[in-house]
Design a protein around this motif. Structure first.
Motif, PDB file in Angstrom:
ATOM      1  N   LYS A 339       0.842  -1.209   0.000  1.00  0.00           N
ATOM      2  CA  LYS A 339       0.000   0.000   0.000  1.00  0.00           C
ATOM      3  C   LYS A 339       0.873   1.254   0.000  1.00  0.00           C
ATOM      4  N   VAL A 340       1.966   1.209   0.754  1.00  0.00           N
ATOM      5  CA  VAL A 340       2.908   2.338   0.772  1.00  0.00           C
ATOM      6  C   VAL A 340       3.548   2.509  -0.605  1.00  0.00           C
ATOM      7  N   LEU A 341       3.971   1.398  -1.199  1.00  0.00           N
ATOM      8  CA  LEU A 341       4.555   1.432  -2.534  1.00  0.00           C
ATOM      9  C   LEU A 341       3.579   2.049  -3.531  1.00  0.00           C
ATOM     10  N   ALA A 342       2.332   1.608  -3.491  1.00  0.00           N
ATOM     11  CA  ALA A 342       1.326   2.120  -4.422  1.00  0.00           C
ATOM     12  C   ALA A 342       1.126   3.619  -4.258  1.00  0.00           C
ATOM     13  N   ASP A 343       1.029   4.085  -3.014  1.00  0.00           N
ATOM     14  CA  ASP A 343       0.794   5.512  -2.768  1.00  0.00           C
ATOM     15  C   ASP A 343       1.948   6.366  -3.285  1.00  0.00           C
ATOM     16  N   ILE A 344       3.183   5.914  -3.037  1.00  0.00           N
ATOM     17  CA  ILE A 344       4.342   6.699  -3.459  1.00  0.00           C
ATOM     18  C   ILE A 344       4.471   6.705  -4.979  1.00  0.00           C
ATOM     19  N   LEU A 345       4.265   5.557  -5.608  1.00  0.00           N
ATOM     20  CA  LEU A 345       4.355   5.510  -7.070  1.00  0.00           C
ATOM     21  C   LEU A 345       3.264   6.362  -7.706  1.00  0.00           C
ATOM     22  N   GLU A 347       2.109   9.058  -6.466  1.00  0.00           N
ATOM     23  CA  GLU A 347       2.612  10.430  -6.325  1.00  0.00           C
ATOM     24  C   GLU A 347       3.637  10.734  -7.419  1.00  0.00           C
ATOM     25  N   PHE A 348       4.513   9.770  -7.710  1.00  0.00           N
ATOM     26  CA  PHE A 348       5.515   9.974  -8.763  1.00  0.00           C
ATOM     27  C   PHE A 348       4.857  10.237 -10.116  1.00  0.00           C
ATOM     28  N   ARG A 349       3.743   9.560 -10.364  1.00  0.00           N
ATOM     29  CA  ARG A 349       3.036   9.748 -11.640  1.00  0.00           C
ATOM     30  C   ARG A 349       2.567  11.191 -11.788  1.00  0.00           C
ATOM     31  N   GLU A 350       2.138  11.791 -10.711  1.00  0.00           N
ATOM     32  CA  GLU A 350       1.680  13.183 -10.758  1.00  0.00           C
ATOM     33  C   GLU A 350       2.852  14.160 -10.745  1.00  0.00           C
ATOM     34  N   LYS A 351       3.923  13.792 -10.089  1.00  0.00           N
ATOM     35  CA  LYS A 351       5.040  14.714  -9.841  1.00  0.00           C
ATOM     36  C   LYS A 351       6.006  14.840 -11.008  1.00  0.00           C
ATOM     37  N   HIS A 352       6.281  13.735 -11.683  1.00  0.00           N
ATOM     38  CA  HIS A 352       7.359  13.706 -12.666  1.00  0.00           C
ATOM     39  C   HIS A 352       6.820  13.727 -14.093  1.00  0.00           C
ATOM     40  N   SER A 353       7.365  14.613 -14.908  1.00  0.00           N
ATOM     41  CA  SER A 353       6.918  14.719 -16.296  1.00  0.00           C
ATOM     42  C   SER A 353       7.304  13.497 -17.115  1.00  0.00           C
ATOM     43  N   VAL A 358       2.084   4.318 -13.785  1.00  0.00           N
ATOM     44  CA  VAL A 358       2.633   3.365 -12.828  1.00  0.00           C
ATOM     45  C   VAL A 358       1.598   2.264 -12.641  1.00  0.00           C
ATOM     46  N   ARG A 359       2.066   1.045 -12.462  1.00  0.00           N
ATOM     47  CA  ARG A 359       1.164  -0.083 -12.248  1.00  0.00           C
ATOM     48  C   ARG A 359       1.704  -0.908 -11.094  1.00  0.00           C
ATOM     49  N   HIS A 360       0.811  -1.329 -10.223  1.00  0.00           N
ATOM     50  CA  HIS A 360       1.270  -1.993  -9.005  1.00  0.00           C
ATOM     51  C   HIS A 360       0.181  -2.888  -8.433  1.00  0.00           C
ATOM     52  N   ILE A 361       0.612  -3.978  -7.875  1.00  0.00           N
ATOM     53  CA  ILE A 361      -0.248  -4.860  -7.089  1.00  0.00           C
ATOM     54  C   ILE A 361       0.667  -5.599  -6.133  1.00  0.00           C
ATOM     55  N   GLU A 421       8.555  -1.057   5.706  1.00  0.00           N
ATOM     56  CA  GLU A 421       8.129   0.250   5.205  1.00  0.00           C
ATOM     57  C   GLU A 421       9.280   1.249   5.233  1.00  0.00           C
ATOM     58  N   GLU A 422      10.062   1.224   6.301  1.00  0.00           N
ATOM     59  CA  GLU A 422      11.195   2.145   6.421  1.00  0.00           C
ATOM     60  C   GLU A 422      12.208   1.919   5.304  1.00  0.00           C
ATOM     61  N   GLN A 423      12.531   0.655   5.044  1.00  0.00           N
ATOM     62  CA  GLN A 423      13.475   0.339   3.968  1.00  0.00           C
ATOM     63  C   GLN A 423      12.933   0.781   2.616  1.00  0.00           C
ATOM     64  N   LEU A 424      11.651   0.546   2.376  1.00  0.00           N
ATOM     65  CA  LEU A 424      11.046   0.910   1.104  1.00  0.00           C
ATOM     66  C   LEU A 424      11.097   2.419   0.889  1.00  0.00           C
TER      67      LEU A 424
END
Length: 443
Positions: A339-345, A347-353, A358-361, A421-424
């Motif tokens: 879930k943490v991975l999905a949320d951050i990725l 965010e990257f989709r919105e942040k980076h041109s 991003v696709r995740h499960i 989560e910390e390592q990720l």
């Protein structure tokens, strides 16, 4: 006497042919030790394994349970032939069948994923008496001759002209589809209609099997839309076709379920597996077979055989590995950290041109890079990267000790399932930095 790092590298470059590489420019990393999600070079530098090597080292390095099981089996016997009953082989087969839906009955063990897929299509052809095999263009099922013909992406090209009877169809790759679907269900209807039409054109009575990675792996983590896999199941039932799910990469808790097909309300006839069944501690693969198909071979010859089918050491590792998934509640960790991975990725989709999609499960994910978000033009063309852009990006990540791989225009994030989560978060911050450089350099 131990070798130095330079001696190891020199011998590797001089004597070892490395897969999927031009040999001349290789400079392999010499690894001294590994533990958890990390491995270390001879200078003490720590590298984070964010691809679980080849998306197989699900439980990371140095798992004490798996190590102990291998050592214990070594003291009993290291090898016994496939025709002789072996405790680890029998135990692991039962464990796998018990984990699968109650329609499954037996397991044929192989050495890896490629020969698992080879034997699965052979079993389907023997069972149905038919010859044609359907598989998808964006797929990788192995690089041996049969599995390579089953594969749809460019790694099949060196095997062509290929074996007659292998038919390709398109994945439900909604991001790249020129049709603007109103919903996943509408997309599913479109793709299933085209697949059914193609089967009719090929002659349904000639089709033995439809083979799919349950979730397309190294060709983009393409997650099937709602209703797609049950729809394929319905088509298979309509025409008497065997449904084969390739779970070599997606299986063994990678998606938060023991097997990926459990996410999609579908039951295949055959399931191929490898990778996470032993997490690479020893080579092992297999084909799980429905009871109905298994019973067919009570009176018909199963024309499949391998010297190392169900190797006792590998099966001992497998027993310990499969037990550990439950003992350590690996699915629970995958769902929590995923879930943490999905949320951050996201965010990257919105942040980076440079990030088109991003696709995740679970802990199975990728970042698709583009030159233009609006047109979705990929950062590198399909099957082509003459300027070596993707290796440069992977190199930038390597400089930060973030180790992964790319395929086409995608970067994969598939860490060991024991990651915290910390390592990720620590590692994804490195990816964030590199994507910012890509924004400024390649867009």
């Amino acid at each position: 006497m131990s070798m130095t790092a330079e001696e190891i590298k020199d011998n590797a470059k001089k004597y070892v042919l490395q897969s999927w590489s031009r040999q001349g420019g290789l400079n392999p990393l010499a690894v001294e030790k590994a533990e958890g999600i990390y491995y270390y070079d001879f200078d003490g530098n720590r590298y984070s394994d964010m691809a679980s090597q080849l998306v197989n080292l699900n439980l990371g390095y140095g798992n004490a349970d798996i190590n102990a099981a291998i050592k214990e089996q070594v003291d009993k016997y290291c090898y016994i032939g496939p025709s002789i009953a072996s405790e680890p082989r029998s135990t692991l087969a039962k464990m796998i069948v018990d984990l699968l839906p109650d329609t499954f009955g037996k397991v044929f063990f192989t050495n890896a994923g490629a020969d698992a897929n080879e034997n699965a299509i052979k079993i389907a052809r023997l069972y149905t008496g038919r010859k044609k095999i359907f598989s998808r263009y964006r797929s990788y099922h192995g690089s041996s001759f049969g599995a390579g013909n089953l594969t749809g992406e460019p790694r099949r090209y060196p095997l062509e002209p290929g074996i007659p009877g292998f038919v390709k169809f398109f994945d439900p790759y909604i991001y790249r589809e020129p049709i603007d679907f109103a919903s996943e269900e509408e997309a599913t209807k479109y793709y299933l209609t085209k697949l059914r039409e193609q089967i009719i054109y090929e002659g349904p009575d000639s089709v033995a099997a439809i083979v799919m990675e349950t979730i397309t792996g190294s060709n983009g983590i393409i997650i099937p839309p709602k209703g797609y896999l049950p729809g394929v199941r319905k088509i298979c039932d309509e025409f008497g076709i065997v449904m084969i799910c390739d779970e070599v990469m997606a299986g063994w808790c990678r998606t938060g379920k023991m097997f990926a097909f459990e996410n999609f309300d579908v039951v295949p006839d055959l399931v191929t597996f490898a990778k996470g069944v032993t997490c690479g501690y020893l080579p092992l693969g297999g084909v799980a077979v429905s009871t109905k198909i298994a019973e067919y071979f009570d009176d018909h010859l199963l024309s499949c055989g391998l010297t190392y089918s169900g190797h006792p050491l590998a099966c001992a590792a497998g027993v310990a590995c499969v037990n550990y998934y439950t003992k350590a509640d690996i699915p629970g960790n995958v769902n929590k950290v995923g879930k943490v991975l999905a949320d951050i990725l996201d965010e990257f989709r919105e942040k980076h041109s440079c990030v088109g999609d991003v696709r995740h499960i679970g802990l199975f994910s990728c970042v698709e890079l583009v030159k233009d978000k609006a047109t979705k033009e990929p950062l590198v063309a399909y099957g082509k990267d003459p300027e070596g852009i993707m290796p440069k990006i992977i190199g930038m990540l390597k400089e930060k000790k973030f180790m992964t791989y790319s395929h086409e225009n995608m970067i994969f994030i598939c860490p060991p399932l024991i990651i915290t989560e910390e390592q990720l978060r620590e590692e994804l911050a490195k990816l964030d930095e590199v994507l910012a450089v890509v924004d400024d350099t390649f867009i």
